[in-house]
Design an enzyme around this catalytic site. Structure first.
Site, mmCIF file in Angstrom:
data_model
loop_
_atom_site.group_PDB
_atom_site.id
_atom_site.type_symbol
_atom_site.label_atom_id
_atom_site.label_comp_id
_atom_site.label_asym_id
_atom_site.label_seq_id
_atom_site.Cartn_x
_atom_site.Cartn_y
_atom_site.Cartn_z
ATOM 1 C CB SER A 1 -0.856 -0.012 1.273
ATOM 2 O OG SER A 1 -1.365 1.285 1.523
ATOM 3 N NE ARG B 1 -34.010 -30.815 -22.694
ATOM 4 C CZ ARG B 1 -34.332 -31.348 -23.879
ATOM 5 N NH1 ARG B 1 -34.940 -30.606 -24.788
ATOM 6 N NH2 ARG B 1 -34.020 -32.598 -24.139
#
Lengths: 437, 437, 437, 437
Positions: B278, B318
């Site tokens: 950082s 299905r």
């Protein structure tokens, strides 16, 4: 004092969940402590006499009476698990010089994990028996109605013909596969000590081999498999069980979903043997068992997810919450699987197949369910464009049979056979209609 | 036109997800269609010449150019899946008399399911290689630092001593077990026709045996296993894959959780090799890979749950939505597993162990981490009450060593050895300290 | 006959779940039936005398004795819900000519939904009181320790300074927001008849207005809000409650996660007032309440997901399983929220803050936690390159204070104030250090 | 380089997800950085001239060209989020002396959170417009077909009569309620600095009031609400959005579930305007939009659960994984809601209602759907026993009308009216059939 939960809101499991009740858990906790004491005897650390005294106190009918689950639960809150108060109760029941041997070297997690496995091994045993009943029922269905020709539906629409046998076979495959997953489960005992190193047991027995022998004996007396090491923060025995249970509920949920759908008033191809009635609506025959099974299969996947989350969040050598999230979740999954499979067994055994309804539904589209077959047969003869014409004419109401008979190229075809749905369900023409080919 | 998702919000997978990108799916869809054409040749239905023409059109560098995923996606909406527009494109690329042979007898689900399996078999192959790298890294860690004595933590608190080796072994077991689950996966092709009966293929080939041979050949050319039948609405191949993937992410999540915890500024026992920095806070060394892996392990369980829900809701031949819910879910799980295991490999390889920090932490409680051992050794000598006194004195700041040395009954004890955390980690006294016993 | 669940595996809720036990559900079911009878009187359909007879039979101490939950549960299985057997029991308790009025015009779902809302409104009331206690405890914490300066951590690493007040304020905001969501909840009664049209009530009362008045009276006597219509298959009252409950558990889970983390032996900034001890490990002070709260917050999100799934799958005018999946799920969420908030109250009240540990941790990085501030102040004075040099020197061990004092450009700066973490926590310089500016 | 995801496996959203694509996220990230620079100008920290230079570099058509999402994604991996590489790119585009002002005082999370809110506020705006279209379509349906009498179904079985209007009204209520939840959402910017204290902004502006003014200006320029403080680890703005989105998908899923069910070949009461066809099965009219919507509603609840899990696990001042798990999850939920609502709009607009099928289905049980009404009317006249006889006779095939006419007590009844399903749907007798009463 009344029960928190006696099944009022979980009718799918009511009456089938004895194996996983709080009392079964209490029994399993005590059994785990007893197995440890017995392992100490078996490995020569404890005399037969001392063991006998302990075994009575930790037995089925101890002097102090059975351990009350609700009281134990109440006492568990401050330590976060039931083992600490349980050990206090058990130690109170034995002579002072033997107290040391109760829970000796063990950590709470050893006992809780082992107890849950004791409960699970018994519950999964019952579950497998219940699933065998489901499979037997499905086999009978296939025998009786397997050849019945019905319509297959995709995306809610009639598609092509199929058979009850094909449908039942799909159900069977799902259940069989779940059974095969249950069969692969391992039910290890846990005996790894305060932080999974077994240091206490090495100390007490004097060697790694001694600790290992103790763990092996412990597992055997708990009716479980010998753990290959600590699984205190490697929770695959729990998640794999959760996965197999949810797979079981998936398979049963598929059956229930199909039965409920095929029971619809307009479809009517199937009906539960003892459909729930309604005093106000006598024409109803509610698919109650399907409904209950479906409710379980809607709940189980998220419960299994919790087990996985807990496994991934199993920080350090014992996590601050993830482990505790497992207990009620795994137990509820066992409960749902037991209840759903019990109902699935009775559902399948009682299932009524309405052959006439199946035939009637098959005819609803005026023979168009056979279009795919016609395309395969006719397109090579008359080309796609002319086939499309035939099809359009049929859809606008003309008789399909006559349309085909009018085709010169179709002269040699047995049009009745061609249009017969029973001849387009994936069966072997040679064996089915030996005379024809 | 830009991409919907290029990994901007999924950094865990960015760079590791080639095997499962939309284009890999398009390739797999085409490969499935090619496998069918090739199966027709292999079973004698199609001449070598015709097949050659088709194979070029369906090959890697077809005349029409590669199929554009985004366009295909756009064209998929009206039919709900990409196969219908894909078949149209492919048929356009071949001479009219051969068009019939593309997708012949198949249903969209045959191709989508097969393509997802083609993608999955490749992704799981890569995943296993990545996990091998993780295991190799863990083995090296165990070799280098396995004997380091550190403190074990339960419910966030120091408990007893353990070793880096024990911790790493737990990680290894989790990953190994996940690998063993991945190894059990089956990757069947799907070729069952419009509603799972294979009727079209029986019709085309003339027999059940012919249809079966076709399916076997199709599977082989798709690089998949021969399906034992239709799994169009028996979705265990999907859910079992989801379960194994989430188990993989559980195991990696456990590693990452521990690394992130042990990387805490106050703990500092571990650090990622390339911790994220950082600019504003140079003292930070963020456990970025652990963080990314953890983000994946938090997401995966719920994705696996969706697959199970879809399986249980697989209505009819299905379903109307459940099947469609699987595709992006399974793909995302593969993506997460690939990304997390790639990062886990580099995490484990680069992991830095701070031995001094481990030792410093171990001392934080002034020797009390050894209390469990002391109880085992001292209680039999001095009784519980006096042991409690020693312990209380130690907690209030008195030197534990002196307290024990002051016990007459402890005269024969090697107090330094007794208090040595390294001697209470579950190792064998005989082999560890052969001279002593 | 023992209970299925008395809290043995759910210690987070044990002792706090009276409001949602099976018996509370039975009471609520009876109360719903009583409310209907009373609504018939209030709308003039039933005489006061007849109503009095019914009210006794459906009252707190009926002649037949209290209804046994377990028996009712057992009788519920065949119809799939407890109302059908309950109505049979209740009708048996009244003279024949009045039986008609029990459950008149209603459907099972009217009674189950209303009963669950009766249970919920009471449970959420208790929950809000428990959360008020949490908020009061947090306010006291902020008062006592709000100004204490501690280190903030991001991705496990020390970042910049913060205060206990900022941390507690974040907790408070989360809990307050959850409370505001709970306050928005609606608890409608359900009285819509067999399929949500209210046709039976229109028939019985003779008009839509009559049916509406009946529903309003019913709701009032059930202690609930008047439903604007049927919500039998529009389940937002259930999902919104689930969402607010999980939001509550998120907020409490955040508190518990922070407390557990800050209780780590190495960190030691916080400790639970009554941390769970361990006989074998006296140095431990387990954050038991945090652990239990965390276990609840890990479970709740998946339970809320089940409620949403059930809502989306609420097919037709009453679905075949989705509705049934809601009951135990919603109840368990209420239970977890009650237990977690009770523990959160006691956790927050008893929480011990170790100021010295906070200060010690803040210093661990040798003043580097203030780097971000230094950059803001110094970069404009000395440029980025020279600032980076200062920073590097500090990281390699040089004294930060001396490094800054050595900068000519920093002559005018009060270096002690600049490096003081207490001056970089977002407070107002003017009011905090009025003399300085 | 191809895209990871262009919608091939998510047809529900393809074409409707522009607002949430990676590029929209990149734009939003840049816009957030620009808003910060502009806030510095507005609060007097930056001159108009300097701001103008920065605004060009951070504008829509910067000199360096648009930022490539894929490259940014690739560069994000090492730091775990896209802001660090983005800031580097942006700083490179401005003169050195202004670089400081880009991202000044902010933390990555400020920018990511703000950018996701920018994306969300736009997506939710579109979503609300799409839902308005759904509501308009439903209103038209209610107008056209609201009075049509059809059969209501419970647990898959015919129950009592209802109307299309009642059904559509239920859908409308669900969607309206979801819209009201979306309307309550807050979209706060995030500007709280490295760990939520705003210390950097207090430092830069010199006061808490200055920092607050900066945050307010930042929010305004980002098109968002002013945050009341940090929500970096108080994640209700994210979870409340997730809850509202899943509630939206629940409501749409209910519509789709009903349409799909009522489109069944056997039921046929509804059909999608542009049902998906099948070349091989011309009789099919797949409810494709319902299917796609249903697939989204099956996925969303588990995604929302992930957001809650992340909220509860938001440890410290920024967590190690939980925050990262939110981004792709929230984005996918927005995508699903956009796609599903777009399809729901077209579904509802195109929905075809087959009145004849509705009437035909209503008759399927030979008038028994009216049994509940008969009981209410006849039981008081002839008693329960005789009523049961009538009912049994009807179920065994006798004509219900004649059976009732044969009852002396029924002499005064208008039997045709009594048996008319249209008179038992909850409408007001007075207004519906004014002449009759």
């Amino acid at each position: 004092m009344t029960a928190f939960d006696d099944g009022l809101l979980s009718p799918v499991a009511t009456g089938f969940d004895d194996a996983v009740r709080d009392d079964a858990v209490v029994d399993a906790l005590v059994r785990a402590e007893l197995a440890l004491v017995t392992a100490y005897r078996e490995t020569g650390m404890l005399t037969d006499g001392d063991h006998a005294v302990l075994a009575v106190a930790l037995g089925k009918e101890p002097v102090g009476g059975p351990i009350d689950g609700a009281s134990l639960a109440a006492a568990s809150v401050s330590s976060g698990n039931p083992v600490i108060p349980l050990v206090a109760v058990l130690r109170d029941r034995v002579p002072e010089h033997l107290r040391l041997w109760i829970h000796r070297g063990a950590t709470s997690q050893d006992i809780v994990d082992t107890a849950l496995m004791i409960v699970a091994v018994s519950a999964v045993g019952r579950l497998r028996a219940l699933l065998d009943r489901v499979l037997a029922g499905l086999a009978r269905l296939e025998e009786t109605h397997g050849a019945d020709v019905v319509v297959a539906r995709t995306l809610t629409q009639h598609a092509v013909p199929t058979t009850v046998g094909t449908r039942v076979h799909t159900w069977t495959r799902g259940v069989e596969r779940a059974v095969s997953r249950l069969a692969l489960l391992e039910f290890p005992a846990q005996l790894a000590g305060a932080a999974g190193t077994r240091a206490s047991f090495v100390q007490i027995t004097g060697s790694v081999a001694g600790a290992q022998a103790l763990a092996a004996s412990f597992a055997r007396h708990a009716g479980l498999e010998e753990p290959e090491g600590s699984w205190q923060v490697s929770r695959w025995p729990i998640t794999e069980m959760g996965d197999a249970l949810v797979q079981t509920l998936d398979a049963l949920g598929k059956v229930a979903t199909d039965v409920a759908t095929l029971s619809r008033t307009e479809i009517g191809e199937m009906a539960e043997g003892a459909g729930g009635g309604s005093s106000a609506m006598p024409h109803k025959s509610n698919p109650v068992e399907s409904t209950l099974i479906r409710s379980a299969s809607l709940r189980a996947p998220q419960l299994a997810a919790t087990l996985h989350l807990a496994a991934a969040q199993a920080a350090d050598e014992r996590p601050d919450g993830a482990w505790h999230a497992e207990w009620p979740t795994l137990r509820e999954m066992l409960r749902l699987a037991l209840g759903a499979s019990a109902h699935a067994g009775s559902l399948v055994e009682g299932l009524r197949i309405d052959v006439a309804a199946g035939t009637r539904n098959l005819d609803l589209t005026g023979g168009l369910v056979i279009t795919e077959r016609l395309a395969i047969v006719l397109e090579p003869l008359i080309g796609r464009a002319r086939f499309d014409d035939v099809q359009s004419a049929a859809r606008s109401g003309q008789d399909l049979r006559s349309l085909i008979r009018a085709l010169p190229e179709a002269n040699d075809l047995d049009v009745d056979a061609l249009l017969d749905p029973a001849r387009y369900v994936g069966r072997d023409p040679a064996s089915e209609f030996p005379g024809e080919r």
